[in-house]
Design a protein around this motif. Structure first.
Motif, PDB file in Angstrom:
ATOM      1  N   GLU A  66     -52.179 -15.261  -2.062  1.00 25.92           N
ATOM      2  CA  GLU A  66     -52.675 -15.572  -0.703  1.00 25.92           C
ATOM      3  C   GLU A  66     -51.647 -15.250   0.364  1.00 25.92           C
ATOM      4  N   GLY A  67     -50.390 -15.251   0.019  1.00 27.99           N
ATOM      5  CA  GLY A  67     -49.307 -15.111   0.979  1.00 27.99           C
ATOM      6  C   GLY A  67     -48.716 -16.475   1.295  1.00 27.99           C
ATOM      7  N   ARG A  68     -47.450 -16.501   1.570  1.00 31.13           N
ATOM      8  CA  ARG A  68     -46.785 -17.796   1.753  1.00 31.13           C
ATOM      9  C   ARG A  68     -46.391 -18.022   3.229  1.00 31.13           C
ATOM     10  N   ASN A  69     -46.563 -19.266   3.661  1.00 32.17           N
ATOM     11  CA  ASN A  69     -46.067 -19.683   4.983  1.00 32.17           C
ATOM     12  C   ASN A  69     -45.437 -21.065   4.836  1.00 32.17           C
ATOM     13  N   SER A  70     -44.315 -21.266   5.490  1.00 30.79           N
ATOM     14  CA  SER A  70     -43.722 -22.606   5.522  1.00 30.79           C
ATOM     15  C   SER A  70     -44.049 -23.242   6.857  1.00 30.79           C
ATOM     16  N   LEU A  71     -44.740 -24.386   6.802  1.00 32.02           N
ATOM     17  CA  LEU A  71     -45.115 -25.075   8.040  1.00 32.02           C
ATOM     18  C   LEU A  71     -44.219 -26.300   8.200  1.00 32.02           C
ATOM     19  N   VAL A  72     -43.613 -26.414   9.348  1.00 31.60           N
ATOM     20  CA  VAL A  72     -42.746 -27.554   9.619  1.00 31.60           C
ATOM     21  C   VAL A  72     -43.395 -28.417  10.696  1.00 31.60           C
ATOM     22  N   ILE A  73     -43.522 -29.718  10.424  1.00 34.79           N
ATOM     23  CA  ILE A  73     -43.996 -30.666  11.434  1.00 34.79           C
ATOM     24  C   ILE A  73     -42.809 -31.554  11.775  1.00 34.79           C
ATOM     25  N   LYS A  74     -42.366 -31.478  13.003  1.00 32.59           N
ATOM     26  CA  LYS A  74     -41.150 -32.183  13.382  1.00 32.59           C
ATOM     27  C   LYS A  74     -41.223 -32.588  14.852  1.00 32.59           C
ATOM     28  N   ASN A  75     -40.797 -33.791  15.172  1.00 36.14           N
ATOM     29  CA  ASN A  75     -40.777 -34.291  16.552  1.00 36.14           C
ATOM     30  C   ASN A  75     -42.106 -34.038  17.264  1.00 36.14           C
ATOM     31  N   ARG A  76     -43.180 -34.394  16.599  1.00 36.55           N
ATOM     32  CA  ARG A  76     -44.556 -34.221  17.068  1.00 36.55           C
ATOM     33  C   ARG A  76     -44.861 -32.820  17.606  1.00 36.55           C
ATOM     34  N   SER A  77     -44.375 -31.841  16.849  1.00 34.85           N
ATOM     35  CA  SER A  77     -44.813 -30.478  17.116  1.00 34.85           C
ATOM     36  C   SER A  77     -44.799 -29.743  15.774  1.00 34.85           C
ATOM     37  N   ALA A  78     -45.568 -28.682  15.682  1.00 36.32           N
ATOM     38  CA  ALA A  78     -45.676 -27.958  14.424  1.00 36.32           C
ATOM     39  C   ALA A  78     -45.325 -26.499  14.651  1.00 36.32           C
ATOM     40  N   TYR A  79     -44.632 -25.896  13.670  1.00 36.41           N
ATOM     41  CA  TYR A  79     -44.352 -24.467  13.764  1.00 36.41           C
ATOM     42  C   TYR A  79     -44.181 -23.880  12.372  1.00 36.41           C
ATOM     43  N   VAL A  80     -44.322 -22.563  12.272  1.00 34.47           N
ATOM     44  CA  VAL A  80     -44.131 -21.867  11.007  1.00 34.47           C
ATOM     45  C   VAL A  80     -42.688 -21.376  10.976  1.00 34.47           C
ATOM     46  N   SER A  81     -41.942 -21.808   9.956  1.00 35.15           N
ATOM     47  CA  SER A  81     -40.527 -21.437   9.905  1.00 35.15           C
ATOM     48  C   SER A  81     -40.313 -20.163   9.093  1.00 35.15           C
ATOM     49  N   GLU A  82     -41.150 -19.966   8.062  1.00 37.31           N
ATOM     50  CA  GLU A  82     -40.970 -18.772   7.243  1.00 37.31           C
ATOM     51  C   GLU A  82     -42.328 -18.236   6.822  1.00 37.31           C
ATOM     52  N   ALA A  83     -42.416 -16.919   6.663  1.00 33.21           N
ATOM     53  CA  ALA A  83     -43.658 -16.323   6.176  1.00 33.21           C
ATOM     54  C   ALA A  83     -43.310 -14.996   5.508  1.00 33.21           C
ATOM     55  N   ASP A  84     -44.107 -14.621   4.512  1.00 32.36           N
ATOM     56  CA  ASP A  84     -43.805 -13.347   3.839  1.00 32.36           C
ATOM     57  C   ASP A  84     -44.756 -12.229   4.266  1.00 32.36           C
ATOM     58  N   CYS A  85     -45.382 -12.457   5.442  1.00 24.14           N
ATOM     59  CA  CYS A  85     -46.243 -11.401   5.954  1.00 24.14           C
ATOM     60  C   CYS A  85     -45.396 -10.361   6.689  1.00 24.14           C
ATOM     61  N   PRO A  86     -45.922  -9.136   6.840  1.00 25.27           N
ATOM     62  CA  PRO A  86     -45.098  -8.095   7.475  1.00 25.27           C
ATOM     63  C   PRO A  86     -44.865  -8.330   8.966  1.00 25.27           C
ATOM     64  N   GLY A  87     -45.832  -8.890   9.658  1.00 22.99           N
ATOM     65  CA  GLY A  87     -45.717  -8.958  11.120  1.00 22.99           C
ATOM     66  C   GLY A  87     -44.904 -10.127  11.643  1.00 22.99           C
ATOM     67  N   GLN A  88     -44.888 -11.235  10.908  1.00 21.74           N
ATOM     68  CA  GLN A  88     -44.194 -12.464  11.310  1.00 21.74           C
ATOM     69  C   GLN A  88     -44.732 -13.035  12.632  1.00 21.74           C
ATOM     70  N   ASP A  89     -45.985 -12.705  12.923  1.00 23.47           N
ATOM     71  CA  ASP A  89     -46.562 -13.169  14.186  1.00 23.47           C
ATOM     72  C   ASP A  89     -46.678 -14.690  14.240  1.00 23.47           C
ATOM     73  N   CYS A  90     -46.967 -15.295  13.076  1.00 22.24           N
ATOM     74  CA  CYS A  90     -47.153 -16.742  13.060  1.00 22.24           C
ATOM     75  C   CYS A  90     -45.858 -17.464  13.435  1.00 22.24           C
ATOM     76  N   ILE A  91     -44.717 -16.881  13.067  1.00 25.25           N
ATOM     77  CA  ILE A  91     -43.430 -17.481  13.440  1.00 25.25           C
ATOM     78  C   ILE A  91     -43.202 -17.309  14.940  1.00 25.25           C
ATOM     79  N   HIS A  92     -43.561 -16.115  15.397  1.00 28.15           N
ATOM     80  CA  HIS A  92     -43.327 -15.832  16.821  1.00 28.15           C
ATOM     81  C   HIS A  92     -44.259 -16.612  17.741  1.00 28.15           C
ATOM     82  N   MET A  93     -45.330 -17.180  17.193  1.00 23.32           N
ATOM     83  CA  MET A  93     -46.229 -17.966  18.045  1.00 23.32           C
ATOM     84  C   MET A  93     -45.593 -19.286  18.458  1.00 23.32           C
ATOM     85  N   GLY A  94     -44.528 -19.655  17.802  1.00 30.19           N
ATOM     86  CA  GLY A  94     -43.732 -20.801  18.259  1.00 30.19           C
ATOM     87  C   GLY A  94     -44.340 -22.142  17.908  1.00 30.19           C
ATOM     88  N   ARG A  95     -43.980 -23.130  18.730  1.00 32.63           N
ATOM     89  CA  ARG A  95     -44.396 -24.505  18.462  1.00 32.63           C
ATOM     90  C   ARG A  95     -45.737 -24.807  19.107  1.00 32.63           C
TER      91      ARG A  95
END
Lengths: 126, 173
Positions: A66-95
């Protein structure tokens, strides 16, 4: 300006300032704890996870196929810290921290959305 | 002869009061807060209140509000402006009559009472629209009170100069 003018207007101004301060404090309080907001995770349109936004958490989403993503929930906000997709767009979308906001990882068909509470705005343009 | 002069002065001051409101609309200062404006016309009203009296100030301010209401804004807004004008003028007259305060406090209290009156009327509309009473009391009220003080002091600064330099009342009344 007379001394009495300054006393009268100063007092009124101070009272108004205190009232405004109280108002700003009241307004900030409910937004601070993030209760009632949940991080909902969808793959291919199907929900497979729901986590409260106000509890810190680190999640490994997906598998080799399926592909891997690491989701971090911290200080009442959520973001993707790591992903093995080529574009890394989910990381760049920020918090995301407000109801209705989303992080989308298109290659993995993954949607992470904050739900619950009152949606604060219709659309966020990044 | 005296009466003719009186009428002429009243007309002149009414025209000045109307025009000050118009001039203010021309100045492109955006104060960012809806409902907050300088209220330059209050300079003229203050001048009339000090140089003539409450009766003249009342006549001129009410006529001014009617004229402005029909020419520049919609007559639907008249209920806001007339009530604001009338209440603020009465408050100003009372504070002036107390004798403890100068033009600055009189004008600032006029500004405050004008804003509070409009808030009370707008409050009925806003409460129906879902804004909480607490929100009105802890946000709109203090902001409008502070704005009233600041704009009132600015107006008093100008009115003070007028009152000192122009003395018409001696041959008038």
């Amino acid at each position: 300006m007379k001394k009495k003018d300054i006393i009268l207007l100063g007092t009124v101004f101070l009272i108004a300032l205190i009232l405004l301060g109280i108002g700003l404090m009241i307004k900030k309080a409910p937004a601070g704890d993030g209760s009632g907001l949940y991080v909902c995770i969808y793959r291919d349109g199907k929900q497979f996870g729901i986590y409260p936004l106000n509890e810190d958490n680190t999640l490994q989403l997906g598998s080799e196929t399926e592909g891997r993503n690491s989701l971090v929930i911290k200080n009442r906000s959520a973001y993707v810290s790591e992903a093995d997709c080529p574009g890394q767009d989910c990381i760049h979308m920020g918090r995301i921290d407000e109801s209705g906001e989303e992080i989308i990882c298109l290659p993995h068909k993954l949607v992470i959305r904050i739900e619950g509470g009152e949606p604060s705005m219709d659309v966020t343009v990044r | 002869m005296k009466k003719n002069r009186y009428v002429a002065y009243m007309g002149l001051l009414l025209a000045a009061a109307v025009l000050l409101g118009y001039v203010e609309a021309l100045i492109p200062i955006d104060l960012m807060i809806p409902g907050v404006k300088l209220g330059l016309a209050n300079c003229a009203i203050l001048f009339v209140l000090y140089s003539f009296g409450l009766k003249e100030a009342l006549i001129i301010s009410l006529l001014r509000t009617l004229i402005i209401g029909f020419i520049f804004t919609s007559p639907a807004m008249l209920i806001y402006s007339i009530s604001g004008t009338a209440v603020s003028l009465l408050i100003m007259a009372i504070i002036k009559k107390s004798g403890h305060f100068s033009v600055f406090a009189v004008s600032a209290c006029g500004g405050i009472s004008h804003n509070i009156t409009q808030l009370i009327i707008a409050g009925f509309v806003m409460l129906n629209a879902g804004a909480g009473l607490l929100r009105i009391l802890t946000f709109y009220l203090p902001v409008l009170v502070m704005a009233g003080i600041i704009t009132g002091l600015l107006n008093a600064f100008f009115a003070n100069i007028l009152i000192k330099r122009i003395s018409v009342h001696s041959d008038m009344l």
